[in-house]
Design a protein around this motif. Structure first.
Motif, PDB file in Angstrom:
ATOM      1  N   ASN A 133     -10.888   3.514  -1.715  1.00 23.93           N
ATOM      2  CA  ASN A 133     -10.506   3.251  -0.103  1.00 23.93           C
ATOM      3  C   ASN A 133     -10.471   1.685   0.214  1.00 23.93           C
ATOM      4  O   ASN A 133     -11.222   1.021   0.459  1.00 23.93           O
ATOM      5  N   ALA A 134      -9.219   1.032   0.049  1.00 26.34           N
ATOM      6  CA  ALA A 134      -8.753  -0.144   0.274  1.00 26.34           C
ATOM      7  C   ALA A 134      -8.509  -0.546   1.749  1.00 26.34           C
ATOM      8  O   ALA A 134      -7.860   0.142   2.399  1.00 26.34           O
ATOM      9  N   ARG A 135      -9.187  -1.745   1.950  1.00 23.78           N
ATOM     10  CA  ARG A 135      -8.754  -2.241   3.501  1.00 23.78           C
ATOM     11  C   ARG A 135      -7.693  -3.174   3.278  1.00 23.78           C
ATOM     12  O   ARG A 135      -7.090  -3.433   4.268  1.00 23.78           O
ATOM     13  N   ASP A 136      -7.685  -3.826   2.409  1.00 20.87           N
ATOM     14  CA  ASP A 136      -6.695  -5.274   2.089  1.00 20.87           C
ATOM     15  C   ASP A 136      -5.338  -4.630   2.121  1.00 20.87           C
ATOM     16  O   ASP A 136      -4.783  -3.650   1.215  1.00 20.87           O
ATOM     17  N   HIS A 181      -7.688 -10.585  -4.686  1.00 15.19           N
ATOM     18  CA  HIS A 181      -7.701  -9.633  -3.665  1.00 15.19           C
ATOM     19  C   HIS A 181      -8.300  -8.162  -4.206  1.00 15.19           C
ATOM     20  O   HIS A 181      -9.129  -7.680  -3.371  1.00 15.19           O
ATOM     21  N   PHE A 182      -7.968  -7.667  -5.171  1.00 18.51           N
ATOM     22  CA  PHE A 182      -8.678  -6.492  -5.792  1.00 18.51           C
ATOM     23  C   PHE A 182     -10.100  -6.759  -5.944  1.00 18.51           C
ATOM     24  O   PHE A 182     -10.958  -5.808  -5.628  1.00 18.51           O
ATOM     25  N   ASN A 183     -10.551  -7.780  -6.622  1.00 20.39           N
ATOM     26  CA  ASN A 183     -11.952  -7.925  -6.839  1.00 20.39           C
ATOM     27  C   ASN A 183     -12.715  -7.964  -5.517  1.00 20.39           C
ATOM     28  O   ASN A 183     -13.967  -7.605  -5.095  1.00 20.39           O
ATOM     29  N   ALA A 184     -12.127  -8.621  -4.526  1.00 24.15           N
ATOM     30  CA  ALA A 184     -12.879  -9.018  -3.238  1.00 24.15           C
ATOM     31  C   ALA A 184     -12.810  -7.739  -2.379  1.00 24.15           C
ATOM     32  O   ALA A 184     -13.664  -7.459  -1.407  1.00 24.15           O
ATOM     33  N   ASP A 185     -11.969  -6.765  -2.627  1.00 25.88           N
ATOM     34  CA  ASP A 185     -11.860  -5.569  -1.903  1.00 25.88           C
ATOM     35  C   ASP A 185     -12.452  -4.512  -2.449  1.00 25.88           C
ATOM     36  O   ASP A 185     -13.248  -3.657  -1.792  1.00 25.88           O
ATOM     37  N   LEU A 186     -12.122  -4.220  -3.849  1.00 29.03           N
ATOM     38  CA  LEU A 186     -12.545  -3.072  -4.432  1.00 29.03           C
ATOM     39  C   LEU A 186     -13.629  -3.312  -5.571  1.00 29.03           C
ATOM     40  O   LEU A 186     -14.325  -2.451  -5.879  1.00 29.03           O
ATOM     41  N   VAL A 204      -3.766  -4.793  -1.301  1.00 26.23           N
ATOM     42  CA  VAL A 204      -4.280  -3.916  -2.407  1.00 26.23           C
ATOM     43  C   VAL A 204      -3.607  -2.561  -2.043  1.00 26.23           C
ATOM     44  O   VAL A 204      -3.374  -2.000  -3.077  1.00 26.23           O
ATOM     45  N   ARG A 205      -3.821  -1.975  -0.959  1.00 23.29           N
ATOM     46  CA  ARG A 205      -3.129  -0.749  -0.617  1.00 23.29           C
ATOM     47  C   ARG A 205      -1.698  -0.617  -1.114  1.00 23.29           C
ATOM     48  O   ARG A 205      -1.320   0.155  -1.708  1.00 23.29           O
TER      49      ARG A 205
END
Length: 342
Positions: A229-232, A269-274, A235-236
């Motif tokens: 469930n990504a918000r960025d 971005h992936f590490n920060a979001d997921l 990332v989506r």
């Protein structure tokens, strides 16, 4: 005392001679009714005050060569309004597509009309799979175009040299417009209403249709169901690219380049979001697809490995065991046992 009876309204009707937005539609055989209807309803609600539906601010016409009704994929029929004529009388001309296979497609008269429109610099658009028809005529060469994630591979199979955009709801590239279908057609229509009539009118139209707010074209398409469930937004879009290339996974560096960023930025971005790197997310997406196929099909593990981008059955078994603690075959047996007990 004065006469309290309501007097008839003798004021002249609003000037309908100069609509701000004029759109012509070509309906492909077995076109998608939902994409056409949502687009037209935004125009209808923007054309008049309230819900009057008078074509004052904008007008739309369904065009035809022979005035015969056109059947949608759902079997409903739409009566054309007028014959093809001069394409320059419209501000935009849209092709509404539908089923890719099993239909005759646009006629030679339609093709000639669209080419005349392009020569006259009338902007052309494709709703749903309407962009396929434009691409077949060479009218999307050197343009970016939007294709639903569902038809991404279909487009690549037919147009090898073109790279469709399947991680946005619609694309506007100079005088070409395209959308992925469904409710994205409403947002593309609202974009045009905003451009030609005003943002307040566009928002009103969407609100009446119970759509919360206008979405920009770069809004990610709702894709296949995701465990992540990504918000960025970045990332989506990367996750959607992974979904759309399950059988032949793209290198992370390639995904980053396609999204216009560096690999390290994408990883941040992936590490920060997921909390995981992109490579791990790719594995999780492919494992989720493998579990779905194990549950809902009788495909062999070898076939599932091919369809989910693993090197071979041994590779899938090893990765699956690391994730689930058991082999795919045993997982399938246990899942089917639980379903039988339910």
């Amino acid at each position: 005392m004065g006469d309290s009876r309501r007097m008839p309204d003798t004021s002249p009707p609003p000037d309908q001679s100069q609509p701000r937005l004029r759109i012509g539609f070509l309906l492909a055989p077995r076109f998608t009714l939902s994409a056409f209807a949502t687009f037209v309803d935004v125009l209808r609600l923007a054309a008049d005050d309230g819900d009057g539906s008078r074509p004052i601010r904008c007008r739309w016409k369904v065009l035809s060569t022979d005035m015969a009704p056109v059947q949608a994929s759902c079997c409903a029929r739409i009566e054309p309004d007028e014959r093809l004529g001069d394409p320059a009388r419209f501000d935009y001309i849209f092709v509404v597509g539908g089923l890719i296979e099993g239909g005759p497609g646009l006629s030679s008269e339609h093709a000639t009309f669209l080419r005349r429109a392009a020569q006259a610099r009338v902007p052309l658009g494709g709703l749903c799979t309407g962009v396929f028809a434009l691409a077949r005529l060479g009218l999307m060469d050197d343009y970016r175009c939007c294709v639903s994630w569902f038809h991404h591979q279909d487009f690549l199979a037919e147009f090898e040299k073109m790279r469709p955009v399947s991680d946005q709801i619609f694309v506007v590239d100079r005088d070409r417009l395209s959308c992925s279908g469904g409710v994205s057609a409403a947002h593309l229509a609202a974009f045009l209403v905003d451009r030609h009539i005003g943002g307040a009118v566009a928002r009103k139209s969407l609100s009446i249709l119970m759509i919360d707010e206008p979405m920009q074209g770069d809004r990610p398409q709702p894709g296949l169901p995701l465990e992540l469930n990504a918000r960025d937004p970045l990332v989506r879009r990367a996750l959607l690219a992974m979904q759309q290339n399950l059988q032949a996974p793209l290198p992370i560096a390639r995904i980053a380049r396609d999204l216009g960023v560096g690999r390290r930025k994408l990883e941040r971005h992936f590490n920060a979001d997921l909390g995981i790197p992109p490579a791990d997310a790719s594995i999780r997406i492919r494992l989720a697809q493998a579990r779905m196929l194990l549950t809902r099909s009788d495909r062999t593990v070898t076939r599932i490995a091919e369809e989910t981008g693993f090197c071979d059955a041994s590779h899938l078994i090893r990765v699956f065991r690391e994730s689930e603690g058991i082999t795919p075959d045993l997982w399938r047996q246990q899942s089917q046992g639980v379903e039988n007990l339910a």
